[in-house]
Design a protein around this motif. Structure first.
Motif, PDB file in Angstrom:
ATOM      1  N   GLU A 285      -4.574   3.371   7.329  1.00 31.28           N
ATOM      2  CA  GLU A 285      -3.929   1.999   7.363  1.00 31.28           C
ATOM      3  C   GLU A 285      -4.410   1.130   8.269  1.00 31.28           C
ATOM      4  O   GLU A 285      -4.702   1.433   9.503  1.00 31.28           O
ATOM      5  CB  GLU A 285      -2.342   2.301   7.431  1.00 31.28           C
TER       6      GLU A 285
ATOM      7  N   TRP B  50      -9.847   4.480  -0.614  1.00 34.00           N
ATOM      8  CA  TRP B  50      -9.218   3.390  -1.088  1.00 34.00           C
ATOM      9  C   TRP B  50      -9.239   2.009  -0.070  1.00 34.00           C
ATOM     10  O   TRP B  50      -9.089   0.834  -0.586  1.00 34.00           O
ATOM     11  CB  TRP B  50      -7.704   3.568  -1.252  1.00 34.00           C
ATOM     12  N   ASN B  51      -9.907   1.999   1.072  1.00 31.15           N
ATOM     13  CA  ASN B  51     -10.067   1.047   1.987  1.00 31.15           C
ATOM     14  C   ASN B  51     -11.682   0.741   2.082  1.00 31.15           C
ATOM     15  O   ASN B  51     -12.130   0.101   3.033  1.00 31.15           O
ATOM     16  CB  ASN B  51      -9.656   1.287   3.170  1.00 31.15           C
TER      17      ASN B  51
ATOM     18  N   ASN C 183      -9.612   5.848   4.495  1.00 25.69           N
ATOM     19  CA  ASN C 183      -8.402   5.981   4.218  1.00 25.69           C
ATOM     20  C   ASN C 183      -7.246   6.006   5.246  1.00 25.69           C
ATOM     21  O   ASN C 183      -6.183   6.691   5.398  1.00 25.69           O
ATOM     22  CB  ASN C 183      -7.991   7.159   3.128  1.00 25.69           C
TER      23      ASN C 183
ATOM     24  N   TYR D 114      -5.664   4.869  -9.037  1.00 25.40           N
ATOM     25  CA  TYR D 114      -4.790   3.735  -7.983  1.00 25.40           C
ATOM     26  C   TYR D 114      -3.576   3.917  -8.148  1.00 25.40           C
ATOM     27  O   TYR D 114      -2.962   4.189  -9.398  1.00 25.40           O
ATOM     28  CB  TYR D 114      -5.394   2.524  -8.466  1.00 25.40           C
TER      29      TYR D 114
ATOM     30  N   HIS E 154      -1.558   4.277  -2.419  1.00 21.34           N
ATOM     31  CA  HIS E 154      -2.803   3.865  -2.655  1.00 21.34           C
ATOM     32  C   HIS E 154      -3.535   4.969  -3.551  1.00 21.34           C
ATOM     33  O   HIS E 154      -4.556   4.197  -4.250  1.00 21.34           O
ATOM     34  CB  HIS E 154      -3.630   4.301  -1.219  1.00 21.34           C
TER      35      HIS E 154
ATOM     36  N   ASN F  27     -10.006   0.524  -4.397  1.00 22.34           N
ATOM     37  CA  ASN F  27      -9.717  -0.683  -3.527  1.00 22.34           C
ATOM     38  C   ASN F  27      -9.144  -1.887  -4.321  1.00 22.34           C
ATOM     39  O   ASN F  27      -9.779  -2.446  -5.259  1.00 22.34           O
ATOM     40  CB  ASN F  27     -10.903  -1.200  -2.704  1.00 22.34           C
TER      41      ASN F  27
END
Length: 207
Positions: free
Chosen positions: A70, A151-152, A68, A23, A28, A203
């Motif tokens: 935005e 990460w999302n 990933n 992280y 991210h 996340n």
């Protein structure tokens, strides 16, 4: 049969030193230490002639459209598929331990060689496909490469570390064989198996 993954307790988060991605509050994700954990096993049944070690994540999105990106999230109810992170076969029956950092120690752009490794024979993991469109990273990734989930992603990812005791000296796999090849080759040859599962996420809402 028993398996122990040093530093990873069943159902608990995987330490960042074993991760491909860690992280980063600004970007991210940053590359992690990417060390393979120490894996050891015991109580293999009589007749064991070799071992196979597999690590995979069954929680990988089946579609990468929003991965990933935005302003987007990967919904938790999206169908998921297996992503293989580590494939070692033809481990001699005399071996019952893979030391930490023995098969991976750092992220290697374009990947590590498949075929004979420090222990056993390396298969090709799914970073080969995942990074195929990245000019700086594309290559054939073999052996261990650790967690780096989107990460999302709304879903916490699970990582299964497995060892399988087999009744053959070799699965007869050569070239760029993958996780599905290993599973197919093992059919009818597994005497016993053991598993430890760790979790990981990038996340921040799930950390």
């Amino acid at each position: 049969m028993k398996i122990e993954v040093q530093g990873i307790e069943d159902g608990q988060p995987i330490p960042e030193k074993f991760a491909f991605g860690v992280y980063n509050a600004e970007s991210h994700m940053s590359f992690g230490p990417n060390r393979n954990p120490e894996v050891s096993w015991s109580d293999a049944p009589a007749g064991t002639r070799s071992f196979a070690v597999i690590m995979f994540d069954p929680d990988v999105p089946s579609r990468a459209d929003d991965v990933n990106q935005e302003g987007k999230t990967v919904p938790g109810d999206l169908p998921r598929v297996d992503f293989f992170h580590w494939l070692l076969v033809d481990i001699p029956a005399s071996v019952n331990r893979i030391p930490e950092g023995h098969d991976s120690d750092g992220v290697i752009p374009k990947g590590k060689d498949h075929g004979p490794g420090p222990t056993g024979v390396r298969g090709v993991n799914n970073y080969t496909q995942f990074l195929a469109g990245n000019a700086d990273m594309a290559g054939t990734y073999a052996g261990y490469d650790g967690p780096c989930p989107p990460w999302n992603d709304e879903l916490l990812h699970h990582y299964h570390f497995e060892v399988h005791a087999l009744d053959v000296d070799s699965l007869g796999l050569t070239g760029e064989f993958d996780g599905n090849d290993v599973r197919e080759a093992m059919k009818g040859h597994v005497l016993a198996s053991a598993r430890v599962t760790g979790t990981y996420t990038l996340n921040p809402d799930l950390r």
